[in-house]
Design an enzyme around this catalytic site. Structure first.
Site, mmCIF file in Angstrom:
data_model
loop_
_atom_site.group_PDB
_atom_site.id
_atom_site.type_symbol
_atom_site.label_atom_id
_atom_site.label_comp_id
_atom_site.label_asym_id
_atom_site.label_seq_id
_atom_site.Cartn_x
_atom_site.Cartn_y
_atom_site.Cartn_z
ATOM 1 N N HIS A 176 -9.630 0.789 4.634
ATOM 2 C CA HIS A 176 -8.367 0.987 5.366
ATOM 3 C C HIS A 176 -8.636 1.905 6.565
ATOM 4 O O HIS A 176 -9.455 2.821 6.482
ATOM 5 C CB HIS A 176 -7.327 1.608 4.433
ATOM 6 C CG HIS A 176 -5.949 1.608 5.022
ATOM 7 N ND1 HIS A 176 -5.546 2.549 5.932
ATOM 8 C CD2 HIS A 176 -4.902 0.771 4.849
ATOM 9 C CE1 HIS A 176 -4.294 2.292 6.297
ATOM 10 N NE2 HIS A 176 -3.878 1.217 5.657
ATOM 11 N N ASN A 235 0.865 -1.179 0.000
ATOM 12 C CA ASN A 235 0.000 0.000 0.000
ATOM 13 C C ASN A 235 0.898 1.225 0.000
ATOM 14 O O ASN A 235 1.494 1.565 1.023
ATOM 15 C CB ASN A 235 -0.889 -0.036 1.261
ATOM 16 C CG ASN A 235 -1.702 1.234 1.437
ATOM 17 O OD1 ASN A 235 -1.792 2.051 0.520
ATOM 18 N ND2 ASN A 235 -2.282 1.406 2.612
ATOM 19 N N TRP A 236 1.001 1.855 -1.155
ATOM 20 C CA TRP A 236 1.926 2.991 -1.287
ATOM 21 C C TRP A 236 1.335 4.278 -0.709
ATOM 22 O O TRP A 236 2.015 5.306 -0.681
ATOM 23 C CB TRP A 236 2.305 3.199 -2.763
ATOM 24 C CG TRP A 236 3.065 2.063 -3.376
ATOM 25 C CD1 TRP A 236 3.420 0.881 -2.766
ATOM 26 C CD2 TRP A 236 3.576 1.986 -4.711
ATOM 27 N NE1 TRP A 236 4.110 0.085 -3.642
ATOM 28 C CE2 TRP A 236 4.219 0.737 -4.844
ATOM 29 C CE3 TRP A 236 3.545 2.842 -5.817
ATOM 30 C CZ2 TRP A 236 4.828 0.327 -6.035
ATOM 31 C CZ3 TRP A 236 4.157 2.448 -7.006
ATOM 32 C CH2 TRP A 236 4.794 1.200 -7.110
ATOM 33 N N LYS A 237 0.097 4.235 -0.289
ATOM 34 C CA LYS A 237 -0.579 5.405 0.293
ATOM 35 C C LYS A 237 -0.397 6.634 -0.618
ATOM 36 O O LYS A 237 -0.358 6.496 -1.829
ATOM 37 C CB LYS A 237 -0.077 5.667 1.724
ATOM 38 C CG LYS A 237 -0.135 4.420 2.591
ATOM 39 C CD LYS A 237 0.011 4.713 4.052
ATOM 40 C CE LYS A 237 0.098 3.395 4.814
ATOM 41 N NZ LYS A 237 -0.050 3.577 6.248
ATOM 42 N N GLU A 256 -5.464 -5.283 10.442
ATOM 43 C CA GLU A 256 -4.475 -4.234 10.690
ATOM 44 C C GLU A 256 -4.814 -3.511 11.987
ATOM 45 O O GLU A 256 -5.631 -2.579 11.985
ATOM 46 C CB GLU A 256 -4.485 -3.230 9.535
ATOM 47 C CG GLU A 256 -4.160 -3.844 8.192
ATOM 48 C CD GLU A 256 -3.596 -2.816 7.243
ATOM 49 O OE1 GLU A 256 -2.481 -3.018 6.777
ATOM 50 O OE2 GLU A 256 -4.262 -1.789 6.998
ATOM 51 N N GLY A 268 2.734 -1.250 4.343
ATOM 52 C CA GLY A 268 2.742 0.179 4.056
ATOM 53 C C GLY A 268 4.154 0.675 3.830
ATOM 54 O O GLY A 268 4.722 0.546 2.740
ATOM 55 N N GLY A 269 4.772 1.214 4.880
ATOM 56 C CA GLY A 269 6.090 1.842 4.768
ATOM 57 C C GLY A 269 7.128 1.021 4.022
ATOM 58 O O GLY A 269 7.817 1.532 3.139
ATOM 59 N N GLU A 292 -7.093 4.322 7.710
ATOM 60 C CA GLU A 292 -6.913 5.752 7.442
ATOM 61 C C GLU A 292 -8.142 6.326 6.738
ATOM 62 O O GLU A 292 -8.510 7.478 6.931
ATOM 63 C CB GLU A 292 -5.633 5.974 6.618
ATOM 64 C CG GLU A 292 -4.394 5.755 7.487
ATOM 65 C CD GLU A 292 -3.151 5.319 6.734
ATOM 66 O OE1 GLU A 292 -3.117 5.396 5.493
ATOM 67 O OE2 GLU A 292 -2.198 4.870 7.413
ATOM 68 N N SER A 308 3.281 -2.321 10.382
ATOM 69 C CA SER A 308 4.733 -2.280 10.593
ATOM 70 C C SER A 308 5.421 -3.604 10.288
ATOM 71 O O SER A 308 6.356 -4.006 10.993
ATOM 72 C CB SER A 308 5.061 -1.800 12.014
ATOM 73 O OG SER A 308 4.533 -0.504 12.225
ATOM 74 N N GLY A 352 2.110 2.056 10.765
ATOM 75 C CA GLY A 352 3.031 3.184 10.621
ATOM 76 C C GLY A 352 3.668 3.613 11.929
ATOM 77 O O GLY A 352 4.259 4.686 12.010
#
Ligand code: PEP
Length: 251
Positions: free
Chosen positions: A92, A6-8, A164, A231-232, A94, A210, A170
């Protein structure tokens, strides 16, 4: 196993193209692992071009529940399929936290995605306060019950659940393998109740929060962890490929 990046809201057209190339080269064609990258909408097309002929599949990070209409700024399921998407992330945390998405809205979107042949990565997870209050299963159970109401994927590959925990996204803090397995087993049970034992067993349940090259293997080694939503670490081709390689160990 399935590993999705997930490159956000990261990368522009040039850096998305370069990252897609890195991922395709570094991840290779791992036996038994489906690899998905989910760039921002604006870079879907360039990434689609870059991954043609590779095993990497394209996903989006969100979509609207309607097929078309006066919804300025929104993107529909047919737009995603025409851009080359096979997957879409829905619900998600977010999106829930910053854009007011609800379980009912997620449910509507899942129906729309399925109607257009998109496989869904549906996200669930509790906040730290909910976990501390001993309400993690209650919260995730409710998200599943409401978010999947009336959903009939038909094929287990069309539905992926991503667990998640919000407190792990994150933050550098990861659920322990035991915590992940406990919740994944609970989710598996709910899926089997709704879809029957076979389908419930076949649906992939990803862990997200993470995940890094250093902790991926211990998480993926758990019985009901079928991969990860990353993610990251998905913004670095080598790190993402290392996570894919960890998944391949358990495929
Ligand atoms: C995510 O956003 O889905 C996620 C899991 O992020 P991170 O890996 O950075 O915690």
């Amino acid at each position: 196993m399935l590993v999705a990046g997930n490159w956000k809201m990261h990368t522009d057209a040039d850096s998305a193209r370069a990252l897609a190339r890195d991922v395709a080269e570094a991840a290779g064609d791992p036996e038994g692992v489906t690899v998905v990258v989910c760039p921002p909408f604006a870079s879907l097309s360039v990434v689609a071009e870059e991954i043609v002929g590779t095993p990497v599949l394209l996903g989006a990070q969100n979509m609207h529940a309607r097929e078309a209409g006066a919804f300025t700024g929104e993107v529909s399921a047919p737009m995603l399929t025409s851009a080359g998407c096979r997957y879409v992330i829905l619900g998600h945390s977010e999106r829930r936290q910053y854009f007011g998405e609800t379980d009912e809205g997620v449910c509507e979107k899942i129906g729309q995605a399925h109607a257009h042949g998109l496989a869904v990565i549906a996200c669930v997870g509790e906040t730290l306060a909910e976990r501390k209050a001993g309400r993690a299963e209650e919260v995730v159970g409710r998200q599943l019950a409401r978010g999947l109401r009336g959903v009939a994927p038909g094929d287990p590959d069309r539905l992926v659940i991503a667990y998640e925990p919000v407190w792990a996204i994150g933050t550098g803090e990861t659920a322990t393998p035991g915590q992940a397995q406990e919740m994944h087993a609970f989710i598996r049970e709910r899926l089997q109740e709704q879809f029957g034992p076979e389908m419930g067993r076949a649906v992939h349940i990803l862990y997200g929060g993470s995940v890094k090259p250093g902790n991926a293997a211990e998480l993926f080694g758990e019985a009901d962890v079928d991969g990860g939503l990353i993610g990251g670490a998905s913004l670095n081709g080598a790190d993402f490929a290392a996570i894919v390689a960890a998944a391949a160990e358990f495929a």
